[in-house]
Design a protein around this motif. Structure first.
Motif, PDB file in Angstrom:
ATOM      1  N   LEU A  65      51.615  47.971  35.375  1.00 30.38           N
ATOM      2  CA  LEU A  65      50.620  48.191  34.330  1.00 30.38           C
ATOM      3  C   LEU A  65      49.646  47.024  34.236  1.00 30.38           C
ATOM      4  CD1 LEU A  65      52.882  49.756  31.538  1.00 30.38           C
ATOM      5  CD2 LEU A  65      51.313  50.935  33.097  1.00 30.38           C
ATOM      6  N   PHE A  66      50.163  45.804  34.408  1.00 29.22           N
ATOM      7  CA  PHE A  66      49.289  44.634  34.374  1.00 29.22           C
ATOM      8  C   PHE A  66      48.287  44.684  35.521  1.00 29.22           C
ATOM      9  CE2 PHE A  66      48.277  40.342  35.844  1.00 29.22           C
ATOM     10  CZ  PHE A  66      47.693  39.814  34.698  1.00 29.22           C
ATOM     11  N   TRP A  67      48.754  45.002  36.724  1.00 27.16           N
ATOM     12  CA  TRP A  67      47.861  45.112  37.877  1.00 27.16           C
ATOM     13  C   TRP A  67      46.789  46.171  37.627  1.00 27.16           C
ATOM     14  CZ3 TRP A  67      47.405  49.618  40.846  1.00 27.16           C
ATOM     15  CH2 TRP A  67      46.518  49.525  41.928  1.00 27.16           C
ATOM     16  N   PHE A  68      47.200  47.316  37.108  1.00 28.68           N
ATOM     17  CA  PHE A  68      46.245  48.391  36.844  1.00 28.68           C
ATOM     18  C   PHE A  68      45.189  47.943  35.829  1.00 28.68           C
ATOM     19  CE2 PHE A  68      44.852  52.317  34.702  1.00 28.68           C
ATOM     20  CZ  PHE A  68      44.423  53.039  35.807  1.00 28.68           C
ATOM     21  N   ALA A  69      45.628  47.199  34.827  1.00 31.62           N
ATOM     22  CA  ALA A  69      44.688  46.728  33.815  1.00 31.62           C
ATOM     23  C   ALA A  69      43.667  45.760  34.404  1.00 31.62           C
ATOM     24  CB  ALA A  69      45.442  46.051  32.671  1.00 31.62           C
ATOM     25  N   THR A  70      44.068  44.963  35.410  1.00 34.72           N
ATOM     26  CA  THR A  70      43.138  43.995  35.993  1.00 34.72           C
ATOM     27  C   THR A  70      42.062  44.671  36.832  1.00 34.72           C
ATOM     28  OG1 THR A  70      44.501  43.642  37.990  1.00 34.72           O
ATOM     29  CG2 THR A  70      44.914  42.215  36.075  1.00 34.72           C
ATOM     30  N   ARG A 121      40.061  46.718  35.860  1.00 33.30           N
ATOM     31  CA  ARG A 121      38.878  46.890  35.016  1.00 33.30           C
ATOM     32  C   ARG A 121      38.081  45.604  34.852  1.00 33.30           C
ATOM     33  NH1 ARG A 121      41.033  50.701  29.982  1.00 33.30           N
ATOM     34  NH2 ARG A 121      41.921  52.371  31.277  1.00 33.30           N
ATOM     35  N   LEU A 122      38.630  44.499  35.351  1.00 33.14           N
ATOM     36  CA  LEU A 122      37.892  43.237  35.249  1.00 33.14           C
ATOM     37  C   LEU A 122      36.648  43.286  36.136  1.00 33.14           C
ATOM     38  CD1 LEU A 122      40.819  40.664  35.319  1.00 33.14           C
ATOM     39  CD2 LEU A 122      39.512  41.415  33.338  1.00 33.14           C
ATOM     40  N   LYS A 164      34.883  45.307  44.041  1.00 31.71           N
ATOM     41  CA  LYS A 164      33.663  45.238  44.846  1.00 31.71           C
ATOM     42  C   LYS A 164      33.519  43.940  45.621  1.00 31.71           C
ATOM     43  CE  LYS A 164      31.138  48.256  41.661  1.00 31.71           C
ATOM     44  NZ  LYS A 164      29.953  48.372  40.765  1.00 31.71           N
ATOM     45  N   VAL A 165      34.229  42.889  45.217  1.00 27.90           N
ATOM     46  CA  VAL A 165      34.039  41.602  45.885  1.00 27.90           C
ATOM     47  C   VAL A 165      34.712  41.600  47.239  1.00 27.90           C
ATOM     48  CG1 VAL A 165      33.787  40.315  43.764  1.00 27.90           C
ATOM     49  CG2 VAL A 165      36.060  40.713  44.669  1.00 27.90           C
ATOM     50  N   PRO A 166      34.344  40.685  48.148  1.00 30.46           N
ATOM     51  CA  PRO A 166      34.947  40.617  49.479  1.00 30.46           C
ATOM     52  C   PRO A 166      36.431  40.330  49.408  1.00 30.46           C
ATOM     53  CG  PRO A 166      32.913  39.333  49.382  1.00 30.46           C
ATOM     54  CD  PRO A 166      33.230  39.725  47.990  1.00 30.46           C
TER      55      PRO A 166
END
Length: 399
Positions: A379-384, A386-387, A392-394
């Motif tokens: 759940l923590f990974w999924f929430a991140t 949205r950061l 989109k970053v490399p």
């Protein structure tokens, strides 16, 4: 600063890491024997694992960053020699307090593993960084498996103290091999003093979002990892199974999947698949507790659970390290040390909680604890996700 990247040198690092990390995990299949020998209650014996992890955490914070300040070859040799001393004291300990102090020092020196991971990453170019980290981490995984199996066999033949005496001798052998084989390394020139070095570690913790996110994931996945491997020995050594040290140690072979995950995850991350590897691995980690819950009726189910858990944890671990090291190539030792502090805290809390929960409520409660921790990581990974910029970053910046 160091010799050019060499697959043979990376292999030597992997073997040395296997020997060093084994010292952290020897106690897990020996908890029952140690408790009986030193008259310690089963509910308190998990403190042995926690003491080792405490030393590991201190080493990560105060020793690993030295790789960005001192000659790394000298640092590695010093750690091996001090490990030999600590292991000899642990094997000879007659008092509970002496053993705990020795295990803190064992954990403190076992951070040699992280010094070597950072060194391997520094030797490899950007296109090979994940592969190098994965190769060394594969050695770490095999060392964990070696610890559980060999500790059980040696304890059955010669007692738990012989495990630590033999490992002490192996540390001395490893020191001689590294001294003769590893080429001279130049002293890094990135920071001026040790206080400045430590301040920069805290600065990285405060500023580097990749480190923060991946560090939290590390604490959660290794808490779940420690919950299983610390508590598992208790139902297996009790009725109806009543397995020996050697038989319990054989379960570590199921974790060979972790070595496979470590060798592949770095390559997947080099291809830009870090987020996908993380997500699917955390799903597997959560599901692994379902078969593990049936340990009291089926050993096959436990094997399936161990395979899933070890594969998932090591895949996320290698991905974490590869992405963190790519984010700041100029501070690799400090990044690894800071990241692994999260790992050590999670492992220590998981070990202490596992034996406490088992003593109070049994194996089913242990599995609920592990499953909840694993689900929390997912759940923590999924929430991140949205950061800003997470997808989109490399590759080098994806967390």
């Amino acid at each position: 600063m160091a010799p050019a990247y060499s697959p043979r040198l990376i292999l030597l690092f992997a073997i040395t890491c296997a020997l060093a990390v084994a010292n952290v995990y020897f106690a897990q299949p020996l908890l029952g024997s140690i408790a009986h020998s030193l008259s310690v209650t089963p509910s308190a014996i998990g403190v042995v694992v926690s003491a080792t992890q405490l030393g590991y955490a201190l080493g990560l914070l105060f020793i690993v960053p030295l790789g960005d300040l001192l000659n790394r070859k000298v640092l590695m040799l010093s750690q091996l020699l001090l490990s030999a001393v600590a292991l000899a004291v642990a094997g000879a300990a007659q008092q509970w307090s002496t053993l705990l102090m020795a295990m803190v020092l064992v954990g403190l020196m076992a951070v040699l593993v992280q010094v070597m991971v950072a060194c391997a990453a520094a030797l490899a170019g950007p296109a090979q960084r994940g592969r190098a980290v994965g190769a060394v981490t594969s050695g770490v995984v095999l060392g964990i498996l070696l610890a559980r199996l060999s500790a059980g066999v040696i304890a059955d033949l010669a007692g738990w103290r012989a495990v630590y005496f033999l490992s002490s001798a192996l540390m001395l052998v490893a020191a001689v091999v590294l001294w003769r084989v590893v080429p001279a390394m130049e002293k890094p020139a990135q920071v001026a003093s040790y206080p400045e070095l430590l301040r920069s570690v805290f600065g990285l913790l405060l500023r580097e979002r990749t480190l923060q996110v991946r560090g939290v994931l590390a604490s959660l996945i290794f808490a779940a990892f420690s919950v299983l491997w610390t508590a598992m020995v208790l139902p297996l050594s009790a009725a109806p199974w009543s397995l020996s040290h050697t038989q319990i140690g054989l379960f570590g072979l199921a974790g060979i999947a972790g070595a496979l995950a470590a060798s592949r995850a770095g390559q997947w991350t080099d291809r830009g698949l870090g987020q996908r590897v993380t997500g699917w691995s955390l799903v597997l980690l959560t599901l692994s507790w379902l078969p593990s819950a049936f340990v009291e009726t089926s050993l096959v189910a436990l094997v399936i659970g161990v395979i899933l858990l070890d594969f998932a944890v090591q895949a996320v671990h290698v991905t974490n390290q590869s992405l963190i090291l790519a984010a700041r190539p100029d501070a690799q030792s400090r990044l690894v040390g800071a990241y692994m502090c999260f790992y050590s805290v999670g492992s220590a809390l998981g070990a202490a909680a596992a034996t406490l929960v088992y003593g109070q409520w049994g194996w089913s409660a242990v599995c609920l604890l592990g499953g909840a921790t694993s689900l929390g990581a997912l759940l923590f990974w999924f929430a991140t996700l949205r950061l800003p910029g997470a997808l989109k970053v490399p590759c080098a910046q994806v967390y």
